[in-house]
Motif scaffolding. Structure first.
Motif, PDB file in Angstrom:
ATOM      1  N   CYS A  92      42.034  25.995  30.250  1.00  0.00           N
ATOM      2  CA  CYS A  92      42.493  27.366  30.098  1.00  0.00           C
ATOM      3  C   CYS A  92      42.165  28.103  31.394  1.00  0.00           C
ATOM      4  CB  CYS A  92      41.759  27.983  28.915  1.00  0.00           C
ATOM      5  SG  CYS A  92      42.015  29.735  28.680  1.00  0.00           S
ATOM      6  N   ALA A  93      43.005  29.026  31.784  1.00  0.00           N
ATOM      7  CA  ALA A  93      42.735  29.832  32.970  1.00  0.00           C
ATOM      8  C   ALA A  93      43.149  31.265  32.692  1.00  0.00           C
ATOM      9  CB  ALA A  93      43.496  29.292  34.187  1.00  0.00           C
ATOM     10  N   SER A  94      42.529  32.194  33.414  1.00  0.00           N
ATOM     11  CA  SER A  94      42.939  33.584  33.290  1.00  0.00           C
ATOM     12  C   SER A  94      42.948  34.244  34.663  1.00  0.00           C
ATOM     13  CB  SER A  94      42.021  34.352  32.323  1.00  0.00           C
ATOM     14  OG  SER A  94      40.717  34.528  32.844  1.00  0.00           O
ATOM     15  N   SER A  95      43.708  35.305  34.751  1.00  0.00           N
ATOM     16  CA  SER A  95      43.870  36.019  36.012  1.00  0.00           C
ATOM     17  C   SER A  95      43.952  37.507  35.715  1.00  0.00           C
ATOM     18  CB  SER A  95      45.143  35.543  36.713  1.00  0.00           C
ATOM     19  OG  SER A  95      45.404  36.282  37.879  1.00  0.00           O
ATOM     20  N   ALA A  96      43.390  38.295  36.623  1.00  0.00           N
ATOM     21  CA  ALA A  96      43.402  39.740  36.416  1.00  0.00           C
ATOM     22  C   ALA A  96      44.781  40.342  36.664  1.00  0.00           C
ATOM     23  CB  ALA A  96      42.374  40.399  37.326  1.00  0.00           C
ATOM     24  N   GLN A  97      45.473  39.775  37.639  1.00  0.00           N
ATOM     25  CA  GLN A  97      46.693  40.429  38.087  1.00  0.00           C
ATOM     26  C   GLN A  97      47.892  39.508  38.232  1.00  0.00           C
ATOM     27  OE1 GLN A  97      44.278  42.422  41.358  1.00  0.00           O
ATOM     28  NE2 GLN A  97      45.711  44.046  40.881  1.00  0.00           N
ATOM     29  N   GLY A  98      47.828  38.316  37.700  1.00  0.00           N
ATOM     30  CA  GLY A  98      49.017  37.476  37.677  1.00  0.00           C
ATOM     31  C   GLY A  98      49.392  36.901  39.019  1.00  0.00           C
ATOM     32  N   ALA A  99      50.672  36.953  39.324  1.00  0.00           N
ATOM     33  CA  ALA A  99      51.198  36.271  40.498  1.00  0.00           C
ATOM     34  C   ALA A  99      50.499  36.738  41.766  1.00  0.00           C
ATOM     35  CB  ALA A  99      52.694  36.537  40.615  1.00  0.00           C
ATOM     36  N   GLY A 100      50.121  35.771  42.586  1.00  0.00           N
ATOM     37  CA  GLY A 100      49.511  36.084  43.865  1.00  0.00           C
ATOM     38  C   GLY A 100      48.018  36.302  43.817  1.00  0.00           C
ATOM     39  N   TYR A 101      47.424  36.066  42.663  1.00  0.00           N
ATOM     40  CA  TYR A 101      45.988  36.284  42.531  1.00  0.00           C
ATOM     41  C   TYR A 101      45.298  35.045  41.978  1.00  0.00           C
ATOM     42  CZ  TYR A 101      46.862  41.084  43.707  1.00  0.00           C
ATOM     43  OH  TYR A 101      47.236  42.217  44.378  1.00  0.00           O
ATOM     44  N   GLU A 102      43.994  35.039  42.129  1.00  0.00           N
ATOM     45  CA  GLU A 102      43.219  33.867  41.738  1.00  0.00           C
ATOM     46  C   GLU A 102      43.318  33.632  40.240  1.00  0.00           C
ATOM     47  OE1 GLU A 102      41.141  35.872  45.226  1.00  0.00           O
ATOM     48  OE2 GLU A 102      42.133  36.493  43.372  1.00  0.00           O
ATOM     49  N   GLN A 103      43.330  32.377  39.874  1.00  0.00           N
ATOM     50  CA  GLN A 103      43.211  31.998  38.477  1.00  0.00           C
ATOM     51  C   GLN A 103      41.835  31.347  38.313  1.00  0.00           C
ATOM     52  OE1 GLN A 103      46.580  29.804  36.911  1.00  0.00           O
ATOM     53  NE2 GLN A 103      48.026  31.113  37.989  1.00  0.00           N
ATOM     54  N   TYR A 104      41.156  31.739  37.279  1.00  0.00           N
ATOM     55  CA  TYR A 104      39.820  31.221  37.002  1.00  0.00           C
ATOM     56  C   TYR A 104      39.899  30.294  35.798  1.00  0.00           C
ATOM     57  CZ  TYR A 104      38.321  34.609  40.380  1.00  0.00           C
ATOM     58  OH  TYR A 104      38.168  35.311  41.550  1.00  0.00           O
ATOM     59  N   PHE A 105      39.378  29.093  35.993  1.00  0.00           N
ATOM     60  CA  PHE A 105      39.525  28.046  34.999  1.00  0.00           C
ATOM     61  C   PHE A 105      38.265  27.875  34.162  1.00  0.00           C
ATOM     62  CE2 PHE A 105      43.474  25.665  35.932  1.00  0.00           C
ATOM     63  CZ  PHE A 105      43.901  26.404  37.015  1.00  0.00           C
ATOM     64  N   GLY A 106      38.475  27.506  32.917  1.00  0.00           N
ATOM     65  CA  GLY A 106      37.368  27.120  32.061  1.00  0.00           C
ATOM     66  C   GLY A 106      36.956  25.678  32.331  1.00  0.00           C
ATOM     67  N   PRO A 107      35.902  25.211  31.669  1.00  0.00           N
ATOM     68  CA  PRO A 107      35.383  23.862  31.905  1.00  0.00           C
ATOM     69  C   PRO A 107      36.248  22.763  31.312  1.00  0.00           C
ATOM     70  CG  PRO A 107      34.136  24.917  30.177  1.00  0.00           C
ATOM     71  CD  PRO A 107      35.082  25.951  30.701  1.00  0.00           C
ATOM     72  N   GLY A 108      37.190  23.136  30.439  1.00  0.00           N
ATOM     73  CA  GLY A 108      38.096  22.149  29.879  1.00  0.00           C
ATOM     74  C   GLY A 108      37.676  21.620  28.522  1.00  0.00           C
ATOM     75  N   THR A 109      38.672  21.178  27.769  1.00  0.00           N
ATOM     76  CA  THR A 109      38.451  20.436  26.527  1.00  0.00           C
ATOM     77  C   THR A 109      39.070  19.065  26.704  1.00  0.00           C
ATOM     78  OG1 THR A 109      38.468  22.359  25.045  1.00  0.00           O
ATOM     79  CG2 THR A 109      39.047  20.228  24.083  1.00  0.00           C
TER      80      THR A 109
END
Lengths: 114, 113
Positions: A92-109
């Motif tokens: 899973c990943a999330s980003s504050a501002q979508g396109a052009g910004y960093e995506q932060y990933f979880g450790p995974g399942t």
């Protein structure tokens, strides 16, 4: 530092069973993603989600897959009827501002389908 | 479709040396991101460089981007044994509100103590 969390860390299921993978994105992020990585292969995009709807999905994300944000914090990936080839690490990943910004990933399942 | 491809596939260096990893892609991009993955673990974001930037630094990391050649690089200076990991470049597209990332196959970096 805020981070993306995922549960469970490892899920073993039998072929044909339904699984739900859970993610808690970073709290002020608005854009959410699922990726998967089959052992030894590339990380592959599955789906992106914004404003309570799917923004984009890949060919992998067929009718067996669905995503949901059931409350203000969780983001889930459901696989309705698992196949052997669904065995992979799901991120899973999330980003504050979508396109052009960093995506932060979880450790995974790690999903193992037997 | 856009695609990040790294080279070399594997790199083995001595602690203290610099590690240079390259990434090439096929179509126009908004940004190039680098991630690290320790064995069996999640992806850690390292640095992002946008298409209007040519070079960026963060600590021991230096990234470059040449959009005319559709290529970029990651340089880790003064490497440490703890830098041993897989490194991935990922390209972000130029359209859409929620840009997916397209990852390369990764580079396995081994730093010998």
């Amino acid at each position: 530092e805020p981070e993306v969390t995922q549960t469970p860390s490892h899920q073993v299921t039998q072929m044909g069973q339904e699984v739900i993978l859970r993610c808690v994105p970073i709290s002020n992020h608005l854009y959410f993603y699922w990726y998967r990585q089959i052992l030894g292969q590339k990380v592959e995009f599955l789906v992106s989600f914004y404003n309570n709807e799917i923004s984009e999905k890949s060919e992998i994300f067929d009718d067996q897959f669905s995503v949901e944000r059931p409350d203000g914090s969780n983001f889930t990936l459901k696989i309705r009827s698992t196949k052997l080839e669904d065995s992979a690490m799901y991120f899973c990943a999330s980003s504050a501002q979508g396109a052009g910004y960093e995506q932060y990933f979880g450790p995974g399942t790690r999903l193992t389908v037997t | 479709s856009q695609q990040g491809e790294e080279d070399p596939q594997a790199l083995s260096i001595q602690e203290g040396e610099n590690a240079t990893m390259n990434c090439s892609y096929k179509t126009s991009i908004n940004n190039l991101q680098w991630y690290r993955q320790n064995s069996g673990r999640g992806l850690v974001h390292l640095i992002l460089i946008r298409s209007n930037e040519r070079e960026k630094h963060s600590g021991r990391l230096r990234v470059t981007l040449d959009t005319s050649k559709k290529s970029g690089s990651l340089l880790i200076t003064a490497s440490r044994a703890a830098d041993t990991a897989s490194y991935f470049c990922a390209t972000g597209g130029i359209t859409g509100a929620n840009s997916k990332l397209t990852f390369g196959k990764g580079i396995t970096l081994s730093v010998r103590p």
